[in-house]
Design an enzyme around this catalytic site. Sequence first.
Site, PDB file in Angstrom:
ATOM      1  N   ASP A 107       1.024  -0.982  -0.152  1.00 19.55           N
ATOM      2  CA  ASP A 107       0.077   0.121   0.095  1.00 19.55           C
ATOM      3  C   ASP A 107       0.513   1.252  -0.415  1.00 19.55           C
ATOM      4  O   ASP A 107       0.765   2.293   0.928  1.00 19.55           O
ATOM      5  CB  ASP A 107      -1.190   0.194   1.152  1.00 19.55           C
ATOM      6  CG  ASP A 107      -1.686  -1.132   1.110  1.00 19.55           C
ATOM      7  OD1 ASP A 107      -1.930  -1.897   0.049  1.00 19.55           O
ATOM      8  OD2 ASP A 107      -2.154  -1.848   2.324  1.00 19.55           O
ATOM      9  N   LYS A 145       1.742   2.218  -5.165  1.00 23.96           N
ATOM     10  CA  LYS A 145       2.355   1.233  -7.046  1.00 23.96           C
ATOM     11  C   LYS A 145       0.855   1.542  -7.914  1.00 23.96           C
ATOM     12  O   LYS A 145       1.389   2.222  -9.009  1.00 23.96           O
ATOM     13  CB  LYS A 145       2.170  -0.384  -7.158  1.00 23.96           C
ATOM     14  CG  LYS A 145       3.019  -0.371  -4.831  1.00 23.96           C
ATOM     15  CD  LYS A 145       3.620  -1.757  -5.143  1.00 23.96           C
ATOM     16  CE  LYS A 145       2.378  -2.688  -4.068  1.00 23.96           C
ATOM     17  NZ  LYS A 145       1.807  -2.570  -2.472  1.00 23.96           N
ATOM     18  N   LYS A 184      -0.674   4.584  -8.016  1.00 23.02           N
ATOM     19  CA  LYS A 184      -0.317   5.501  -8.685  1.00 23.02           C
ATOM     20  C   LYS A 184       0.497   5.590  -9.894  1.00 23.02           C
ATOM     21  O   LYS A 184       0.750   5.909 -10.365  1.00 23.02           O
ATOM     22  CB  LYS A 184      -0.546   6.556  -6.928  1.00 23.02           C
ATOM     23  CG  LYS A 184      -0.242   7.812  -7.573  1.00 23.02           C
ATOM     24  CD  LYS A 184      -0.159   8.992  -6.640  1.00 23.02           C
ATOM     25  CE  LYS A 184       0.517   9.812  -7.354  1.00 23.02           C
ATOM     26  NZ  LYS A 184       1.230  11.220  -6.557  1.00 23.02           N
ATOM     27  N   GLY A 239      -4.712  -4.374  -3.596  1.00 22.07           N
ATOM     28  CA  GLY A 239      -5.386  -3.150  -3.677  1.00 22.07           C
ATOM     29  C   GLY A 239      -4.932  -2.380  -4.192  1.00 22.07           C
ATOM     30  O   GLY A 239      -4.221  -1.805  -3.490  1.00 22.07           O
ATOM     31  N   HIS A 240      -4.781  -1.591  -5.472  1.00 28.14           N
ATOM     32  CA  HIS A 240      -4.021  -0.774  -5.805  1.00 28.14           C
ATOM     33  C   HIS A 240      -5.442   0.602  -6.592  1.00 28.14           C
ATOM     34  O   HIS A 240      -6.134  -0.108  -7.438  1.00 28.14           O
ATOM     35  CB  HIS A 240      -3.332  -1.358  -7.125  1.00 28.14           C
ATOM     36  CG  HIS A 240      -2.310  -1.695  -6.679  1.00 28.14           C
ATOM     37  ND1 HIS A 240      -1.059  -2.738  -8.114  1.00 28.14           N
ATOM     38  CD2 HIS A 240      -1.886  -2.472  -5.559  1.00 28.14           C
ATOM     39  CE1 HIS A 240      -0.077  -3.186  -7.024  1.00 28.14           C
ATOM     40  NE2 HIS A 240      -1.244  -3.473  -6.112  1.00 28.14           N
ATOM     41  N   GLN A 265       1.872  -6.683  -3.516  1.00 19.07           N
ATOM     42  CA  GLN A 265       2.509  -6.648  -2.279  1.00 19.07           C
ATOM     43  C   GLN A 265       3.971  -5.910  -2.277  1.00 19.07           C
ATOM     44  O   GLN A 265       4.126  -5.226  -2.322  1.00 19.07           O
ATOM     45  CB  GLN A 265       2.498  -8.608  -1.382  1.00 19.07           C
ATOM     46  CG  GLN A 265       1.115  -9.355  -1.519  1.00 19.07           C
ATOM     47  CD  GLN A 265       0.318  -9.594  -3.118  1.00 19.07           C
ATOM     48  OE1 GLN A 265       0.964  -9.758  -3.785  1.00 19.07           O
ATOM     49  NE2 GLN A 265      -0.851  -8.869  -2.707  1.00 19.07           N
ATOM     50  N   ASN A 308      -8.450  -3.859   0.219  1.00 21.74           N
ATOM     51  CA  ASN A 308      -8.971  -5.277   0.230  1.00 21.74           C
ATOM     52  C   ASN A 308     -10.282  -4.999   0.588  1.00 21.74           C
ATOM     53  O   ASN A 308     -11.322  -6.149   0.267  1.00 21.74           O
ATOM     54  CB  ASN A 308      -7.938  -6.075  -0.093  1.00 21.74           C
ATOM     55  CG  ASN A 308      -8.133  -6.957  -1.048  1.00 21.74           C
ATOM     56  OD1 ASN A 308      -9.528  -7.657  -0.845  1.00 21.74           O
ATOM     57  ND2 ASN A 308      -7.301  -7.604  -2.040  1.00 21.74           N
ATOM     58  N   ASP A 334       2.450  14.564   1.924  1.00 20.75           N
ATOM     59  CA  ASP A 334       1.393  15.640   2.365  1.00 20.75           C
ATOM     60  C   ASP A 334       0.637  15.288   3.515  1.00 20.75           C
ATOM     61  O   ASP A 334       1.025  16.402   4.313  1.00 20.75           O
ATOM     62  CB  ASP A 334       0.732  15.468   1.033  1.00 20.75           C
ATOM     63  CG  ASP A 334      -0.194  14.196   0.683  1.00 20.75           C
ATOM     64  OD1 ASP A 334       0.992  13.492   0.184  1.00 20.75           O
ATOM     65  OD2 ASP A 334      -1.062  14.330   0.820  1.00 20.75           O
TER      66      ASP A 334
END
Length: 436
Positions: A13, A16, A18, A40-41, A223, A299, A332
């Site tokens: 997370d 990747k 983006k 979960g991208h 992952q 996910n 940010d």
Amino acid sequence: MPAVVIVGAQWGDEGKGKATDLLGESVDYVVKPNGGNNAGHTVVIQGEKFELKLLPAGILTPGVTPVIGNGVVVDLEALTEEIEMLTARGVDTSSLRISANAHVVAPYHRTLDKVTERFLGKRAIGTTGRGIGPAYMDKVGRLGIRIQDLFDASILRQKVEGALRQKNALLVKLYNRREVDIDETTEQLLSYADMLRPMVVDTTALLNDALDRGEVVLMEGGQATFLDVDHGTYPFVTSSNPTAGGSCTGSGIGPTRVDGVIGIVKAYTTRVGAGPFPTELEDEWGEFLQRVGGEVGVNTGRPRRCGWYDALMIRYAVRVNGFTDLVLTKLDVLTGIEEVPICVAYDVDGTLHHEMPMTQTEFHHAEPVYETMPGWTEDISGCRTVEELPEAARNYVKRLEELAGCRISAIGVGPDREATIAVHDLLPGPQHSTSA
Ligand code: GDP
Ligand code: IMO
Ligand code: MG
């Protein structure tokens, strides 16, 4: 011409999806080499959010051919659902290609994942429950079902029978569950054959021919380094090799063809699931990172555990992946913190470590040793060059770069595709561009 790899440097997370999306317009193929629908991208394009679990994020870029490599385990129900979801949102998925050698996550793998976790009790891994571990176990145990088996009904029946003879003994005798029916499972898997047929190809030929033609192939790892079954925090890992070497095995692209290995690094650390986490914060700062960073698993919807940046982990990730570049994401999120801690060593039962300790026991006992950097309060989400960043943010990035021993080539300052500071070219050689 280049093959480039994207690898998560922490526990997943990192952003990747983006990063893949960012490079999308300069690449021709995006291949997913490992994992399955445990990933979960998230990609945000002009405010519109897409969440991909099984398919590579490259599918969102028109003109890019998305590929599911041989190293992936494919849940056919999840595949169908994701294709339908994208189609309904106007994304053209017709160019998707799937390796004939990829393995199938069968319904009994999902069942086994859940019962095994329950059986482990306090020692549970906290898996995503998608059947990933059991599917890879069957692959390595030579009891797996491959995508190509769906095109030969009698072979498929034999393989399902072989697998279920063993699984049913386990399910009934050890886990006190009902037997899984061989014919029903075979029929269920066969029902996907027609849908799959046009998509299934020899993806190693497809990708290597593309490289021969001078096209650019991006491998989008699922992952991350510390979830790698060899290099991660075993046994609290996934069952594939998300590190850079695994992307070669998982796509059939030889290491000599890889020109760039890009590590994606979050400006702090998160983890979903169980396992050691030296810089984890169980105080208001952990809550701050969780809230401001929106750290909820795509996910499974589980809140992600949060902690400060761990420089030892990143140095280790640079070593085992051979990163050529880092992309630092979510800078940010640190805005507004007066003093930003960076973990620069571990105290393990009184001994100071400046590199990842050799054993898992030491890692479990590691107490973080921090140095702090002055923070910044200015909103940085609109910055598009390094010069626009406040000095304190620039110094933080510079310090992370020093500690990592690898250059930071892009900096994320927001979830949207545009919210990125480009520092160095991420694609080696003359910039390639498609007509997309
Ligand atoms: P992946 O699994 O590595 O693709 O990462 P995920 O998509 O699971 O999680 C990363 C999350 O951070 C997503 O919600 C992204 O939209 C978001 N994100 C990515 N880069 C940035 C960034 O630079 N700043 C902020 N605020 N969010 C980001
Ligand atoms: P992306 O690609 C974060 C974690 C699970 C669990 C462990 C094993 O989005 O970065 P598994 O279901 O794979 O057997 O679970 O690995 N895990 C992830 N954590 N991001 C991921 O993917 C993950 N994929 C698996 O939470 O701890
Ligand atoms: Mg993710």
